[in-house]
Design a protein around this motif. Sequence first.
Motif, PDB file in Angstrom:
ATOM      1  N   UNK A 419     -70.551  89.616 -23.944  1.00 36.04           N
ATOM      2  CA  UNK A 419     -71.021  89.124 -22.647  1.00 36.04           C
ATOM      3  C   UNK A 419     -70.013  89.512 -21.568  1.00 36.04           C
ATOM      4  N   UNK A 420     -70.530  89.862 -20.397  1.00 40.86           N
ATOM      5  CA  UNK A 420     -69.679  90.188 -19.253  1.00 40.86           C
ATOM      6  C   UNK A 420     -69.160  88.907 -18.636  1.00 40.86           C
ATOM      7  N   UNK A 421     -67.869  88.881 -18.337  1.00 41.04           N
ATOM      8  CA  UNK A 421     -67.251  87.677 -17.760  1.00 41.04           C
ATOM      9  C   UNK A 421     -66.394  88.064 -16.569  1.00 41.04           C
ATOM     10  N   UNK A 422     -66.150  87.046 -15.744  1.00 42.14           N
ATOM     11  CA  UNK A 422     -65.326  87.203 -14.538  1.00 42.14           C
ATOM     12  C   UNK A 422     -64.411  86.000 -14.429  1.00 42.14           C
ATOM     13  N   UNK A 423     -63.220  86.203 -13.889  1.00 42.14           N
ATOM     14  CA  UNK A 423     -62.292  85.089 -13.666  1.00 42.14           C
ATOM     15  C   UNK A 423     -61.596  85.283 -12.332  1.00 42.14           C
ATOM     16  N   UNK A 424     -61.389  84.160 -11.630  1.00 42.14           N
ATOM     17  CA  UNK A 424     -60.584  84.147 -10.428  1.00 42.14           C
ATOM     18  C   UNK A 424     -59.162  83.806 -10.821  1.00 42.14           C
ATOM     19  N   UNK A 425     -58.210  84.657 -10.446  1.00 41.88           N
ATOM     20  CA  UNK A 425     -56.829  84.440 -10.859  1.00 41.88           C
ATOM     21  C   UNK A 425     -56.163  83.416  -9.960  1.00 41.88           C
ATOM     22  N   UNK A 426     -55.269  82.578 -10.535  1.00 45.54           N
ATOM     23  CA  UNK A 426     -54.578  81.570  -9.725  1.00 45.54           C
ATOM     24  C   UNK A 426     -53.597  82.211  -8.765  1.00 45.54           C
TER      25      UNK A 426
END
Length: 426
Positions: A419-426
């Motif tokens: 699955x394609x995922x995305x994250x916002x970095x701190x």
Amino acid sequence: MTDLIKTILCPIALVSGALISGASQAATYTQIPTVPDGVNCMPLGINDSGRAVGNCTKIGNGANLIPWVANAGSAQVALPSLVAGQGCKANTISNANWIMGFCNRADSVATGVVWKGDVPANPPIVLNPLPATILPLPIRAADVRTVPTAMNERGGVVGWSISENDRATSVLWAAGSGTPQFIFPAGLLAQRYEDECSPVDVNLTLVNGYPSVALNCPGPGGEVIPRVATRGTTGYVMTDLAFPTGADYCVISGINDRLNVAGQCFYPNSDINVTKAASWTTPASAPQVLNTSVGTASSTININNNGFILISRSDGTGNVSNAVWFPTPTPIQVPVDVMPPANMTWPEAMSIRANSTSTVVALSLINGSQHRVGCTWTNAAGVVCIPAINGGLASNITAMSPNAGYVVGVVKDGTQTAIAVQATLP
């Protein structure tokens, strides 16, 4: 940049300090909802707005991938093909929302295209090959296809125009344009075609209205001639990079918006005179090579806009490690190791970017359970891995935004579906 400069000035104290810290909170993946009829998706690019691009396998018997774009927090939207029933692939996206990729024509030959990511329903724009010429002689037939190799954040693309006999000419397409422009300067009597150079990078900074291009070109003896094309008043001007003393040749890996160039240089008797990462402050500068106290081989992965270089090097035990190098005019260089936690091995760093305060590296590691996991590194926090979601155990980061604000990647979920995922970095 501040944190790494301190490390360079005082490496021993800081390397023994907070390179690996449990105090920093990991980012969190969210799934990018899959395009209809798609499965096993892989994102390949993301811009500073959080708009991502990638490709999914099509459910059923169709062999074609489904290229897609997804706004931050939204589902994937399929990108149109060039010809109905033919396949395409999206490779990356710029901050101006141009997407670079390939599409098959009606004759099933792949050629370069761009889409506009903020208007995904629009058809792709073909990156056209060079047209036929009649004058000056000799007559030359039109090229037949194109291969884009790099794109800047404005959407300018560099790559190859390929002739009918499969010979390559280096060209530039302006953002949103399908018209090829020569990179190699014209000769005394005619334009030079089929230079067979490899355009590896194009920056954002304009010189006389055009970006600069990094190329690796063939030499007369089979060696590589690294060159930077900078725009003059009437056309591009080529600068051949200087080699360090004793080197056989050097290869460019990237160029940033400050015209800093990074690559590696090769030496005779390379068992002893090992390959070394190299940096040029400008294309006309003398090179700075990575001479370390342990003397191990090193090579460049890429360079960020602050001049920090992500390298791969041997750790002296037969294993490969990663480090961040800020070239300094000293005999011995002290790169900062991207140190994995004690229970993790086999680091594979893929990108170095910078936010307003830190240099950020995206990488993957094998954890104690023998699963590959996606992680980030900063000098202050060390390596921080992002937990998999949806019952998965394995993950990988595939791209990071230029401002180091987002990453995208793949998680193998509990059903072993990618699955394609995305994250916002701190």
